[in-house]
Scaffold this active site. Structure first.
Site, PDB file in Angstrom:
ATOM      1  N   ARG A   1       0.822  -1.215   0.000  1.00 14.63           N
ATOM      2  CA  ARG A   1       0.000   0.000   0.000  1.00 14.63           C
ATOM      3  C   ARG A   1       0.857   1.267   0.000  1.00 14.63           C
ATOM      4  NH1 ARG A   1      -2.568  -4.076   0.945  1.00 14.63           N
ATOM      5  NH2 ARG A   1      -4.847  -4.266   0.768  1.00 14.63           N
TER       6      ARG A   1
ATOM      7  N   ASP B   1     -18.245   5.354   9.169  1.00 19.31           N
ATOM      8  CA  ASP B   1     -16.988   4.656   8.925  1.00 19.31           C
ATOM      9  C   ASP B   1     -15.861   5.676   8.871  1.00 19.31           C
ATOM     10  OD1 ASP B   1     -16.539   1.556   7.701  1.00 19.31           O
ATOM     11  OD2 ASP B   1     -14.879   2.945   7.399  1.00 19.31           O
TER      12      ASP B   1
END
Length: 281
Positions: A40, A147
């Protein structure tokens, strides 16, 4: 494109990045997740043009948008419709009847899905109640999904899903609440999309939760397993504060408040075991 050396982290750099992610999310990353982290990181170096970790970490400290993007890249969003359906049954058969015992028709009932990922849980709650709770129209039911990941919130508002997310949803419900949206995809009907709201929140950041108000029922499933004991304690305290007295907390089937405490009372119902904040609803 960054070189392999640019994304091959030293032990010290790995610890610095892991500590940053921990402070931001409460989730633990470390040596065992090195490949996951470096993959990532490589994506973010390429996207930002940073030549190495040092330059990228300096950018993180000065650029709020990049911090948000990195957090989005590390959050876990595995979910589907009607997951752990027994808790939905418990909501309609036990929790809501208890909560409305002292309320008049028309009063508000607030239900929170946190973290909500791409919206499957929040929409599942709405569909289950419409299909199974006979008093669904007698009360003002507010369903909110939250979220930390802004990308999944955008997807939740769009309400577009593929076969994997819908695999456990009964076919008649797919027909009733979704419209075809291209090969292999279906979209939640507009009325249902408008009945559920979504916003950003961080379970380990009390300040980001304060504007949410309090809730009668909170679904917080399959996220505490990624926290260490300290982060779980912080999250449990924040969840407790967001519950109205007498409100209920539903965790994932592998999770427990047993070692965390936090003032909750364990409640066992026919369909599920949940946690309650003491006090009159």
């Amino acid at each position: 494109m960054p070189s392999a050396d640019a994304t091959s982290l030293t032990a010290e750099d790995l610890q610095r990045l892991s500590a940053f992610l921990y402070r931001q999310t409460g989730m633990l990353f470390g040596e065992s997740k090195r490949y996951y982290i470096e993959r990532r990181l490589s994506d973010r170096l390429a996207a930002t043009g940073c030549p190495d970790f040092a330059a990228y970490f300096a950018l993180l400290r000065s650029d709020a948008d990049e911090r948000e993007t990195l957090i989005n890249a590390f959050t876990i969003n595995e979910t589907y419709f009607y997951r752990e359906e027994h808790q939905l049954a418990c909501l309609g058969r036990s929790l809501l009847p208890d909560l409305i015992a002292g309320r008049r028709p028309g009063e508000k009932i607030r239900i929170w899905s946190a973290p909500c990922s791409t919206g499957e849980e929040a929409y599942s709650i709405a569909i289950w109640l419409l299909e199974n709770w006979r008093l669904v129209d007698a009360y003002n039911i507010e369903i909110i999904g939250s979220d930390i990941d802004t990308r999944v919130l955008e997807a939740a508002r769009l309400g577009l899903y593929g076969g994997r997310a819908l695999a456990r949803l009964p076919p008649n419900l797919l027909e009733s609440y979704f419209e075809p949206a291209g090969p292999g995809f279906w979209q939640i009907i507009e009325d249902l999309r408008e009945s559920v709201s979504f916003g950003q929140a961080n379970l380990v950041d009390a300040a980001s939760l304060a504007d949410q108000g309090t809730f009668d029922v909170i679904f917080c499933r399959n996220v505490l397993i990624y926290f260490d004991d300290e982060s779980r304690l912080v999250a449990a305290r924040n969840l407790f504060d967001r519950l109205a007295p007498g409100g209920y907390l539903c965790l994932g089937h592998t999770e427990s408040m047993g070692r965390i405490g936090g003032g909750f009372t364990l409640r066992r119902f026919d369909d599920a075991t949940v946690y309650q904040r003491p006090g009159a609803p």
